[in-house]
Write an enzyme that holds these catalytic residues in place. Structure first.
Site, PDB file in Angstrom:
ATOM      1  N   ALA A 183       0.800  -1.241   0.000  1.00  0.00           N
ATOM      2  CA  ALA A 183       0.000   0.000   0.000  1.00  0.00           C
ATOM      3  C   ALA A 183       0.825   1.282   0.000  1.00  0.00           C
ATOM      4  O   ALA A 183       0.281   2.366   0.220  1.00  0.00           O
ATOM      5  CB  ALA A 183      -1.014   0.015   1.152  1.00  0.00           C
ATOM      6  N   ALA A 184       2.135   1.189  -0.263  1.00  0.00           N
ATOM      7  CA  ALA A 184       2.941   2.417  -0.335  1.00  0.00           C
ATOM      8  C   ALA A 184       2.439   3.306  -1.480  1.00  0.00           C
ATOM      9  O   ALA A 184       2.354   4.529  -1.349  1.00  0.00           O
ATOM     10  CB  ALA A 184       4.407   2.075  -0.542  1.00  0.00           C
ATOM     11  N   GLY A 185       2.084   2.669  -2.602  1.00  0.00           N
ATOM     12  CA  GLY A 185       1.553   3.439  -3.735  1.00  0.00           C
ATOM     13  C   GLY A 185       0.219   4.082  -3.383  1.00  0.00           C
ATOM     14  O   GLY A 185      -0.078   5.205  -3.806  1.00  0.00           O
ATOM     15  N   ASP A 186      -0.580   3.382  -2.597  1.00  0.00           N
ATOM     16  CA  ASP A 186      -1.875   3.946  -2.174  1.00  0.00           C
ATOM     17  C   ASP A 186      -1.648   5.152  -1.262  1.00  0.00           C
ATOM     18  O   ASP A 186      -2.367   6.159  -1.344  1.00  0.00           O
ATOM     19  CB  ASP A 186      -2.698   2.886  -1.421  1.00  0.00           C
ATOM     20  CG  ASP A 186      -3.010   1.696  -2.299  1.00  0.00           C
ATOM     21  OD1 ASP A 186      -3.066   1.861  -3.531  1.00  0.00           O
ATOM     22  OD2 ASP A 186      -3.182   0.584  -1.756  1.00  0.00           O
TER      23      ASP A 186
HETATM   24  O1  RIB Z   1      -2.190  -1.728  -2.784  1.00  0.00           O
HETATM   25  C1  RIB Z   1      -2.300  -2.653  -1.734  1.00  0.00           C
HETATM   26  C2  RIB Z   1      -3.629  -3.324  -1.785  1.00  0.00           C
HETATM   27  O2  RIB Z   1      -3.675  -4.129  -2.944  1.00  0.00           O
HETATM   28  C3  RIB Z   1      -3.896  -4.265  -0.635  1.00  0.00           C
HETATM   29  O3  RIB Z   1      -4.491  -3.632   0.457  1.00  0.00           O
HETATM   30  C4  RIB Z   1      -4.774  -5.324  -1.284  1.00  0.00           C
HETATM   31  O4  RIB Z   1      -6.071  -5.329  -0.814  1.00  0.00           O
HETATM   32  C5  RIB Z   1      -4.705  -5.057  -2.784  1.00  0.00           C
HETATM   33  O5  RIB Z   1      -5.830  -4.457  -3.228  1.00  0.00           O
END
Ligand code: RIB
Length: 307
Positions: free
Chosen positions: A249-252
Site C-alpha cells: 500500500a505504499a503506492g496507495d
Molecule cells: O495496494 C495494496 C492493496 O492491494 C492491498 O491492500 C490489497 O487489498 C490489494 O488491493
C-alpha cells in the site's frame, strides 16, 4: 475541500514469511493477520488521516468482512454512504505474503468489487459537486472507471488515476479523461509496452503517456522517488530515506497524499512532496490501512526532513 475515491475495498489476509514461496513449495510463516485493505479504501484512509473530508464509493459483500471493512473506514472518518452492501456477493479479499526483505506477493479476489457499475456511478454523481478531486484505481471494472472519469470531467473535477494493478487492456479513450496518471514503473512499462530500467526509459515513458492525452504523468519509483511529466516541464521528486519494513500500500499512501494535498490547495510540487512523505511513513509500519500516517505525523516528518 473533499476527495472522492471510487474504488475497491478488500480484507487483506496477510501471512508473514522468511521469504516468498516458490511454485509448488509449502513454507511455514511467522504470523497471520486480517487487515483492512483494497486500493480504493487504502487511498481513502490515507487522504482522511490527513484531515481531508473523504468519500468512498464502492461495494462490499453481505458478509462479516464487509462489516469489518466499513466499521474500520468509519473509525478513520471516511464517509461510506456511497458504499453499497451487495447481498449477492462476498467482500473483496486479498491474499498477501510479506517476507523478511519486505517484498510482497498479492492475489486479489474481487468479489463485490467486480460488480461495481452503473449504480456506483449514479451515487458518485450525487456527491461530485462537493468534490475537489476524484481518485480512481483499476480494482473495479474498467467500464465503471471510464464512466466515473467521464462524470468527473463533465463536472469539471480533476481526475487522478492510479493504473494499479497493471492491466494489459487499458482503454486508449481513458487517457484524455485523466488529469494525473500515477503508474509505478511496472505499470508504466505495461502501458507503454517496453521495460523501464534506466532513467532514459522512465523519461521516455513519461513523454509517451503524456502524448496519449494525460495532462500530468507521475511515475512512482519507490526508493528512487517519482518522475513527473507535465505539458510544460519534467522533474524528479526525491524519495525520503526511511527503513522500510512493509511496502504493501505504499503506492496507495502516495496517491492519498497527493489527492489530499491538491484538495487542500497545495501546488502540484508541494502535493507531490506530501505524497512522498506519506508513502515513506507508510512503509515504516505494517499493514495497508493501519500504515497510513496522520497529518501531525506527516508535518513532523517533513519538518525533521527540513522540508
Ligand atoms: O495496494 C495494496 C492493496 O492491494 C492491498 O491492500 C490489497 O487489498 C490489494 O488491493
Amino acid at each position: 475541500m473533499s476527495v472522492i475515491v471510487f474504488g475497491s475495498l478488500n480484507l487483506d489476509l496477510v501471512a508473514r514469511t522468511p521469504r516468498l514461496p516458490m511454485p509448488s513449495e509449502t513454507l511455514t510463516g511467522y504470523s497471520f493477520e486480517t487487515i483492512p485493505g483494497g486500493k480504493g479504501a487504502n487511498q481513502a484512509v490515507a487522504a482522511a488521516r490527513l484531515g481531508i473530508s473523504t468519500h468512498l464509493i464502492g461495494r462490499v459483500g453481505g458478509d462479516r468482512f464487509g462489516q469489518t471493512l466499513l466499521q474500520s473506514l468509519q473509525s478513520d472518518g471516511v464517509h461510506c454512504e456511497g458504499v453499497a452492501i451487495d447481498e449477492a456477493s462476498h467482500s473483496g479479499v486479498a491474499l498477501i505474503t510479506v517476507d523478511d526483505a519486505s517484498e510482497n506477493q498479492i492475489i486479489v479476489i474481487p468479489g463485490a468489487n467486480g460488480r461495481v457499475g452503473e449504480a456506483e456511478v449514479y451515487r458518485l454523481r450525487s456527491v461530485l459537486s462537493d468534490a475537489k478531486v476524484l481518485l480512481l484505481q483499476l480494482e473495479v471494472p474498467l467500464a465503471a472507471i471510464e464512466a466515473a472519469a467521464q462524470a468527473a470531467k463533465q463536472a469539471g473535477i480533476p481526475v487522478i488515476l492510479d493504473p494499479a494493478p497493471a492491466q494489459s487492456d487499458f482503454p486508449a479513450e481513458l487517457y484524455s479523461l485523466i488529469d494525473i496518471l500515477t503508474p509505478n514503473q511496472v505499470e508504466a512499462s505495461q502501458l507503454v509496452g517496453f521495460a523501464i530500467d534506466t532513467e532514459a526509459e522512465v523519461v521516455r515513458a513519461g513523454q509517451i503517456l503524456h502524448q496519449r492525452g494525460v495532462q500530468t504523468v507521475v511515475i512512482k519509483r519507490g526508493k528512487q522517488g517519482a518522475w513527473v511529466q507535465t505539458a510544460t516541464e519534467a522533474f524528479a521528486i526525491e524519495a525520503f530515506p526511511v527503513q522500510a519494513i512493509d511496502t504493501v500500500a505504499a503506492g496507495d499512501a502516495f496517491n492519498g497524499g497527493l489527492a489530499a494535498g491538491l484538495a487542500s490547495g497545495l501546488s502540484l510540487q508541494a502535493a507531490l512532496i506530501q505524497a512522498a512523505a506519506v508513502a515513506a511513513l507508510s512503509v515504516t509500519q505494517t499493514g495497508a490501512q493501519p500504515s497510513m500516517p496522520t497529518r501531525e505525523e506527516v508535518e513532523r516528518f517533513l519538518e525533521e526532513m527540513g522540508r
